[in-house]
Write a protein that holds these residues in place. Structure first.
Motif: not given
Length: 122
Positions: A38-39, A42
């Motif tokens: 997810q990081e 992003k």
């Protein structure tokens, strides 16, 4: 009496077995991998937005260019580009029939009223 003691002992909560500890460790590792993914996603979106902001800024400063066509991109990237164009005071449209071939064109607002724009849409 032994039956009573046996039933009490069997009803007591047992300490976690090695298998339970292993399951929890695997679950923690999986959660850590998901968080990292997810990081990364992003960061990838933020980097793409920065690139589009620079590209749109260069387009605005080029007085000869009235419109710009981008290569096909995915839905999220198109959404980011539309947002960047709107913030910059430009107009943007997506074209293409299917998801893989959809692309974005941005226009300087003054060029919207030129005949070449309407010819392009015809």
């Amino acid at each position: 009496m032994a039956d009573l003691l046996g039933s009490i002992l069997s009803s007591m909560e047992k300490p976690p077995s090695v298998g339970d500890k292993e399951s929890r460790r695997k679950a923690r590792e999986q959660a850590a991998r998901l968080k990292k993914m997810q990081e990364d996603e992003k960061k990838k979106k933020a980097d793409f937005r920065k690139k589009m902001e620079k590209d749109v800024s260069d387009f605005i400063q080029d007085s000869d260019s009235k419109r710009k066509k981008y290569q096909p991109m995915n839905k999220i990237e198109r959404s980011i580009l539309h947002d960047v164009a709107e913030v910059a005071g430009l107009t943007s449209f997506s074209f293409g029939d299917d998801e893989e071939s959809r692309y974005v064109m941005i226009f300087k607002k003054a060029s919207l009223f030129s005949s070449s724009f309407f010819f392009f849409l015809a």
